[in-house]
Motif scaffolding. Structure first.
Motif, short mmCIF file in Angstrom:
data_model
loop_
_atom_site.label_atom_id
_atom_site.label_comp_id
_atom_site.label_asym_id
_atom_site.label_seq_id
_atom_site.Cartn_x
_atom_site.Cartn_y
_atom_site.Cartn_z
N GLN A 32 0.80 -1.23 0.11
CA GLN A 32 -0.01 -0.03 -0.18
C GLN A 32 1.01 1.17 0.15
O GLN A 32 0.44 2.46 -0.34
CB GLN A 32 -0.84 -0.03 1.45
CG GLN A 32 -2.04 -1.13 1.09
CD GLN A 32 -2.78 -1.11 2.42
OE1 GLN A 32 -2.28 -1.74 3.52
NE2 GLN A 32 -4.00 -0.67 2.21
N PHE A 33 2.09 1.03 0.20
CA PHE A 33 3.19 2.32 0.28
C PHE A 33 4.07 2.03 -1.16
O PHE A 33 5.18 2.62 -0.94
CB PHE A 33 3.73 2.31 1.69
CG PHE A 33 2.85 2.68 2.83
CD1 PHE A 33 2.36 4.09 3.02
CD2 PHE A 33 2.32 1.63 3.36
CE1 PHE A 33 1.60 4.05 4.13
CE2 PHE A 33 1.32 1.96 4.42
CZ PHE A 33 1.18 2.88 4.81
N THR A 34 3.63 1.27 -2.01
CA THR A 34 4.50 1.04 -3.05
C THR A 34 4.11 1.97 -4.29
O THR A 34 3.18 1.86 -4.66
CB THR A 34 4.63 -0.60 -3.41
OG1 THR A 34 4.99 -1.14 -2.04
CG2 THR A 34 5.68 -0.76 -4.54
N CYS A 35 5.23 2.50 -4.92
CA CYS A 35 5.26 3.14 -6.19
C CYS A 35 4.74 2.04 -7.20
O CYS A 35 5.59 1.32 -7.54
CB CYS A 35 6.20 4.08 -6.36
SG CYS A 35 6.31 4.76 -8.09
N SER A 36 3.74 2.31 -8.09
CA SER A 36 3.43 1.34 -9.01
C SER A 36 4.16 1.21 -10.48
O SER A 36 4.46 0.60 -11.37
CB SER A 36 1.82 1.44 -9.59
OG SER A 36 1.71 2.87 -10.17
N ILE A 37 5.28 2.50 -10.43
CA ILE A 37 6.20 2.48 -11.62
C ILE A 37 7.51 1.82 -11.20
O ILE A 37 7.99 0.99 -12.12
CB ILE A 37 6.20 4.00 -11.97
CG1 ILE A 37 4.97 4.59 -12.31
CG2 ILE A 37 7.50 4.09 -12.91
CD1 ILE A 37 5.14 6.14 -12.47
N CYS A 38 8.12 2.17 -10.00
CA CYS A 38 9.35 1.55 -9.68
C CYS A 38 9.01 0.42 -8.74
O CYS A 38 10.06 -0.28 -8.55
CB CYS A 38 10.38 2.42 -8.97
SG CYS A 38 9.46 3.32 -7.45
N LEU A 39 8.18 -0.02 -8.47
CA LEU A 39 7.63 -0.90 -7.45
C LEU A 39 8.52 -1.12 -5.91
O LEU A 39 8.85 -1.97 -5.60
CB LEU A 39 7.99 -2.11 -8.02
CG LEU A 39 7.01 -2.71 -9.48
CD1 LEU A 39 7.23 -3.90 -9.91
CD2 LEU A 39 5.63 -2.39 -9.14
N GLU A 40 8.85 0.01 -5.62
CA GLU A 40 9.75 0.55 -4.40
C GLU A 40 8.84 1.23 -3.55
O GLU A 40 7.69 2.00 -3.93
CB GLU A 40 10.72 1.06 -4.61
CG GLU A 40 11.97 0.25 -5.39
CD GLU A 40 12.45 -0.98 -4.95
OE1 GLU A 40 12.28 -1.07 -3.54
OE2 GLU A 40 12.82 -1.95 -5.36
N MET A 41 9.01 1.28 -2.13
CA MET A 41 8.24 2.19 -1.26
C MET A 41 8.42 3.81 -1.65
O MET A 41 9.52 4.09 -2.24
CB MET A 41 8.81 2.01 0.18
CG MET A 41 8.28 0.51 0.65
SD MET A 41 8.51 0.49 2.43
CE MET A 41 7.25 1.41 3.05
N LYS A 104 8.04 2.54 7.68
CA LYS A 104 9.42 1.99 7.24
C LYS A 104 9.80 1.59 8.87
O LYS A 104 10.24 0.53 9.01
CB LYS A 104 10.14 2.77 6.61
CG LYS A 104 10.09 2.92 5.18
CD LYS A 104 10.77 3.80 4.40
CE LYS A 104 10.62 4.07 2.86
NZ LYS A 104 11.45 4.52 2.26
N GLN A 105 9.77 2.56 9.70
CA GLN A 105 10.38 2.54 10.96
C GLN A 105 9.55 1.40 11.83
O GLN A 105 10.29 0.55 12.55
CB GLN A 105 10.27 3.76 11.73
CG GLN A 105 11.33 4.93 11.18
CD GLN A 105 11.04 6.30 11.88
OE1 GLN A 105 10.56 6.41 12.74
NE2 GLN A 105 11.84 7.36 11.26
N MET A 106 8.07 1.58 11.89
CA MET A 106 7.41 0.73 12.77
C MET A 106 7.48 -0.85 12.16
O MET A 106 7.70 -1.87 12.70
CB MET A 106 6.09 1.00 12.67
CG MET A 106 5.83 2.44 13.39
SD MET A 106 4.23 2.99 13.46
CE MET A 106 3.91 4.03 14.45
#
Length: 605
Positions: A32-41, A104-106
């Protein structure tokens, strides 16, 4: 008053301080926190006007790469393809950025304690022990606290939660893994999913590491433990959106290349049209030049001839006058001679006074006929004109300056089509010279090749091996012209031949052996029959061919009558009577059965 957060699943999640619905699942995953272009957070997340979120650098690069070729379609949302008239100004969504960093931290802290710690959720307060927290997923208790912290709102009660605008787009809820002993049971609510062949559970997850669908039990096994795992339907939607992007890019590439193909084809059509216009213009201009030169030549020759005639006339007049004076003087001299020997002095005295005075004679000392011709001045003027023309030709393109090859001989000036048609002849075929397979029409204007030999006398004039025929008419002087309709025949021969040519057996065909003719073979191969043959490039296929001969100049020319173009010209010397020559060639099983037809001449402009 509602506060809105935008997640990469592109659903707006609303939170109300007064009332809220329950979460559709116990956890929120990293996807849910991933960019649909690069597939990274997300890294510096930004949102489009249509509500979808991406990394700032990813969306900017996407628009920049598409903007190079098609500016009108450059600014589209990579997911929903909504177009924007101008490039939106991208502002970093600071709330989403802070939530992503907090997540990310949690997630890291949760992952660090995941070995033996316990993670409580809202569900655990009223429904018993919660399933273990999976790596990369956020307990909903932490999410509620995060929203309350960043939005300044009171956290909802355990019975309140979040409501999405499009529940049907959310991934299926997370199901805790089965115990080892319950691997063969199918969980409720997933009976419509494909089953894992090993654990008979629904394939509701996708392992990015191994690029395969797995069930909840497979995730906990040693084969996939620690791998990057995401809900299968969510990963499916992401991959489908990427396929849509790639498909659009491919379509744009195809469109660009199709436009380039059309552009090149249009350029070819324009080049051909321009070349045709230029050809017409050059032929017209040079034809006018040739006509002017011919007219000038005839006028100059006429002037020279008139000068000579005038000089001859004056000389003849002077000669006549001189001859008359000489005759008179000779007569007077004879009278004087007779008087000198006469014995009759009476007669002597009577005639002496008339003969003793000198005769009245014309003074011819200043009378002369000039030998200097006025043509010398004309020749000088013409030479200067030729020199200027040669200088002007230096401005032509380089290929036009090249001297033609020495063989065949340089053609002499060719009269225009209209002028040569004025020398039209009524040509008829001579059946007595025709090969036995040739069929001559009753009017002697058509010839075609039959399938078998006819019973005809084998007279000396008849060709017995080559399927050809000559005309009745023969020429030893003057200019002559005729036209032949060749239609769409694949093979033919047209030209002239000497009366004394070899007609029996194998015939050597070349100007040295008395044949001057043009040939077509296999629809496209044109040649003039020299030894070896001279291949010709004919841009426009003729359906009617004109043949022109000038016996004095030894010139034979072939014309494309419809296009008004010269096909080929050859110069030689005709030492014998020459006859029009025709060969329809063999019919090639009906492919070349059409006849050659001698046509009446229609004067063209």
């Amino acid at each position: 008053m509602f506060a809105c957060l935008v997640f990469p699943s592109n659903h707006s999640v609303f939170y109300s301080g007064k009332a809220a619905m329950a979460l559709p699942s116990a956890f929120l995953s990293e996807d849910q926190f991933t960019c649909s272009i690069c597939l990274e957070m997300f890294n510096n997340p930004v949102s489009t006007p249509c509500g979808h979120s991406f990394c700032q650098s990813c969306l900017s690069s996407y628009w920049d790469s598409r903007g190079r070729g098609q500016a009108a379609k450059a600014y589209q949302c990579p997911l929903c393809k909504e177009s924007f008239s101008k490039r939106p100004e991208l502002q970093i969504n600071r709330t989403l950025k802070e939530i992503t960093e907090q997540f990310k931290q949690m997630s890291q802290s949760a992952g660090g304690a995941g070995g033996g710690g316990e993670h409580l959720s809202l569900r655990a307060q009223h429904s018993g022990p919660s399933p273990p927290v999976r790596p990369g997923e956020m307990p909903e208790r932490l999410l509620v606290e995060m929203m309350a912290r960043f939005q300044g709102l009171t956290p909802p009660s355990p019975h309140q939660g979040f409501q999405t605008q499009n529940n049907h787009d959310l991934p299926p809820p997370y199901s805790p893994p089965l115990r080892r002993g319950a691997a063969q049971c199918v969980p409720d609510g997933h009976s419509n999913l494909p089953l894992c062949p090993i654990h008979m559970r629904g394939l509701e997850f996708f392992c990015r590491t191994d690029n395969m669908c797995v069930c909840s039990v497979c995730v906990e096994t040693a084969d996939h433990r620690g791998h990057s795992v995401a809900p299968a339907q969510r990963e499916w939607h992401i991959k489908k959106s990427q396929l849509g992007i790639h498909e659009m890019e491919l379509k744009e590439l195809i469109c660009v290349r199709e436009r380039k193909v059309e552009e090149i084809r249009n350029s070819i059509r324009e080049i051909k049209a321009a070349a045709e216009m230029e050809t017409d213009g050059v032929v017209c201009a040079l034809t006018k030049l040739i006509s002017t030169v011919e007219h000038c030549q005839s006028r100059i020759l006429e002037v020279i001839e008139m000068t000579v005639l005038t000089a001859e006339s004056r000389a003849q007049s002077l000669l006549k006058e001189l001859e008359e004076e000489i005759t008179a003087l000779k007569k007077r001299s004879a009278t004087l001679s007779q008087l000198a020997v006469s014995e009759d002095y009476v007669q002597f005295f009577k005639t002496f006074p008339a003969l003793s005075s000198p005769p009245q004679a014309k003074d011819w000392s200043n009378v002369s006929v000039s030998s200097q011709s006025t043509s010398e001045g004309i020749l000088r003027t013409v030479s200067q004109m030729v020199e200027r023309l040669q200088l002007d030709m230096l401005n032509l393109p380089e290929p036009c300056k090249q001297q033609p090859s020495p063989a065949p001989p340089l053609p002499r000036p060719i009269p225009r089509i209209r002028r040569i048609q004025e020398y039209a002849e009524d040509i008829t075929l001579d059946p007595g010279t025709a090969h036995p397979r040739l069929i001559i029409s009753a009017d002697g204007k058509q010839v075609q090749c039959g399938d078998r030999h006819q019973l005809v006398p084998d007279n000396p004039e008849r060709f017995d091996r080559v399927v050809c025929v000559m005309a009745h008419q023969g020429f030893t002087s003057g200019r002559h012209y005729w036209e032949v309709d060749v239609g769409s025949k694949t093979d033919w021969d047209l030209g002239v031949a000497s009366r004394s040519v070899i007609r029996k057996g194998k015939i050597p065909v070349s100007p040295a052996h008395g044949y001057w003719f043009l040939s077509l073979r296999d629809r496209t191969d044109y040649a003039f029959r020299t030894d070896p043959a001279t291949s010709l490039t004919v841009a426009t296929r003729p359906s009617r061919v004109g043949i022109y001969i000038d016996c004095e100049k030894g010139l034979v020319s072939f014309y494309n009558v419809e296009a008004k173009l010269v096909i080929f010209t050859y110069t030689d010397s005709f030492k014998d009577t020459i006859h029009p020559f025709f060969s329809p060639c063999t019919n090639k099983s009906g492919q070349n059965a059409a006849p050659l037809v001698i046509c009446p001449i229609a004067i063209t402009e």
